[in-house]
Design an enzyme around this catalytic site. Structure first.
Site, mmCIF file in Angstrom:
data_model
loop_
_atom_site.group_PDB
_atom_site.id
_atom_site.type_symbol
_atom_site.label_atom_id
_atom_site.label_comp_id
_atom_site.label_asym_id
_atom_site.label_seq_id
_atom_site.Cartn_x
_atom_site.Cartn_y
_atom_site.Cartn_z
ATOM 1 N N CYS A 59 -107.200 -3.718 45.031
ATOM 2 C CA CYS A 59 -106.644 -2.562 45.733
ATOM 3 C C CYS A 59 -107.663 -1.922 46.675
ATOM 4 C CB CYS A 59 -106.181 -1.539 44.709
ATOM 5 S SG CYS A 59 -105.673 0.040 45.418
ATOM 6 N N TRP A 92 -99.134 -2.846 36.752
ATOM 7 C CA TRP A 92 -100.527 -3.195 36.446
ATOM 8 C C TRP A 92 -100.704 -3.407 34.944
ATOM 9 C CZ3 TRP A 92 -103.192 -4.560 40.474
ATOM 10 C CH2 TRP A 92 -103.074 -3.897 41.703
ATOM 11 N N VAL A 126 -97.269 4.048 39.105
ATOM 12 C CA VAL A 126 -98.491 3.812 38.327
ATOM 13 C C VAL A 126 -99.495 3.177 39.269
ATOM 14 C CG1 VAL A 126 -99.474 2.606 36.344
ATOM 15 C CG2 VAL A 126 -97.148 3.533 36.224
ATOM 16 N N THR A 127 -100.497 3.939 39.656
ATOM 17 C CA THR A 127 -101.417 3.494 40.695
ATOM 18 C C THR A 127 -102.857 3.456 40.196
ATOM 19 O OG1 THR A 127 -101.764 5.753 41.516
ATOM 20 C CG2 THR A 127 -99.959 4.486 42.492
ATOM 21 N N VAL A 128 -103.637 2.681 40.896
ATOM 22 C CA VAL A 128 -105.087 2.735 40.803
ATOM 23 C C VAL A 128 -105.597 3.216 42.157
ATOM 24 C CG1 VAL A 128 -105.420 0.982 39.043
ATOM 25 C CG2 VAL A 128 -105.142 0.256 41.411
ATOM 26 N N GLU A 143 -105.654 10.107 43.308
ATOM 27 C CA GLU A 143 -105.677 10.008 44.769
ATOM 28 C C GLU A 143 -107.082 9.618 45.207
ATOM 29 O OE1 GLU A 143 -105.576 9.506 48.317
ATOM 30 O OE2 GLU A 143 -103.592 10.089 47.542
ATOM 31 N N SER A 144 -107.235 8.424 45.775
ATOM 32 C CA SER A 144 -108.567 7.879 46.058
ATOM 33 C C SER A 144 -109.371 8.761 47.003
ATOM 34 C CB SER A 144 -108.443 6.469 46.652
ATOM 35 O OG SER A 144 -107.821 6.495 47.936
ATOM 36 N N TYR A 190 -99.775 -1.754 55.688
ATOM 37 C CA TYR A 190 -98.663 -1.698 54.740
ATOM 38 C C TYR A 190 -97.353 -1.385 55.459
ATOM 39 C CZ TYR A 190 -101.799 -1.957 50.742
ATOM 40 O OH TYR A 190 -102.706 -2.388 49.806
#
Length: 330
Positions: A59, A92, A126-128, A143-144, A190
């Site tokens: 990611c 994931w 569901v995020t990384v 939130e990166s 994206y």
């Protein structure tokens, strides 16, 4: 089929994002936005060993956090778990592979189980990355862009305090670059890859390559995006560029040009890749396996291409602009 969560349960969704009536890809927003602070005024005090980062090597958003964790020397301060590169039927998951780990906190099989530990009725994707607080038993932030700001400054008592990738005097410039790069490049690939209509795809590709053309001209005269100093803006762009020829060019149909067709951007990417420690955070095997294997609507058989062969250690020419090694935020 892609998954999201509703009231703590996994549900099927049509795609990895939403779409408007014209077919434009719309990224779903993050849910957790609390902040770790050095003084604890936020309710989450920065402490060694308290926080755990969930990431995927595939990611680009999670990759940002791994780079900041590495360069700020926070590996012993913030622990990490790495999911399997393939996003399976349950989204994931943790599994055996080179570069994967177990869930070091709970032994979970799926990342969604970590989300429901944090919030039993969680609704969202569901995020990384996800930054988990052992003390309160919750996800602080997923939130990166916000997590890398915390890593940059709030753990300086234990990390490399001399490095500042968001210096005060450069913040207006960094913020402006981030907006341009996010809209047209980071999210732009994206918006091209997951476009629901020809018009939406054409618009995304046009904006993407117009932005890359502008960046190519800008980098002809300065080594980094804000001048002679590496900042957060560079790392945010880097994680898209390092994936471009391997996946976005083909898989997301961003094939007007390759990264290697842009002399300044290609040299710039190698310059950043060769910063000590950064290459360790790049796993092209995970990147390719994830993209080509996790999007059946784009690649139904999940076949991973053999190429391209990319040598990020090939010498670059960026020393012609600044002869010294990169000034990493000092």
């Amino acid at each position: 089929m892609p998954k999201a969560m509703k009231d703590g349960k996994l549900v099927d969704v049509e795609d990895f994002g939403d779409a408007d009536d014209a077919g434009h890809f719309l990224r779903r927003t993050s849910v957790f936005h609390d902040r770790v602070t050095a003084d604890g005024s936020s309710g989450f005090r920065a402490e060694p060993g308290r926080y755990h980062l969930y990431v995927s090597h595939a990611c680009p958003w999670a990759h940002r956090t791994l780079i900041l964790r590495k360069l700020k020397k926070l590996e012993e301060v913030i622990s990490v778990s790495v999911v399997h590169p393939l996003m399976g039927p349950e989204s994931w998951h943790f599994g055996e592979c080179d570069g994967c780990t177990e869930d070091h906190l709970f032994g979970s099989r799926y990342l969604y189980e970590v989300y429901t530990r944090a919030r039993a009725d969680y609704t969202g994707i569901v995020t990384v990355p996800a930054l988990f607080d052992r003390e309160t038993g919750t996800i602080v932030n997923n939130e990166s862009a916000e997590i890398i700001r915390m890593l940059n400054s709030e753990f300086d008592a234990w990390g490399e305090a001399r490095l500042d990738f968001y210096p005060e005097k450069l913040r207006p410039a960094i913020d402006a670059i981030n907006r341009e790069v996010y809209d047209n490049v980071n999210d732009g690939v994206y918006r091209a890859g997951f476009a629901h209509s020809q018009r939406a795809y054409d618009e995304a590709v046009e904006s993407l390559f117009a932005a890359l053309d502008r960046l190519e001209k800008q980098l002809a005269h300065q080594r980094f995006l804000t001048g002679d100093r590496v900042t957060e803006a560079d790392w945010r762009l880097f994680t898209t560029l390092v994936r471009f020829d391997a996946v976005y060019y083909l898989h997301f149909k961003c094939n007007r040009k390759r990264l290697v067709d842009y002399p300044n951007l290609w040299n710039y990417t190698r310059d950043l890749y060769q910063v000590p420690g950064v290459a360790e955070t790049v796993r092209l095997d995970h990147i390719k396996q994830h993209y080509y294997g996790s999007h059946p609507q784009l690649n139904p058989r999940g076949i991973v291409p053999a190429g391209p062969d990319i040598d990020f250690f090939e010498p670059h020419d960026r020393y012609r602009l600044v002869p010294e090694a990169p000034e990493l935020g000092m």
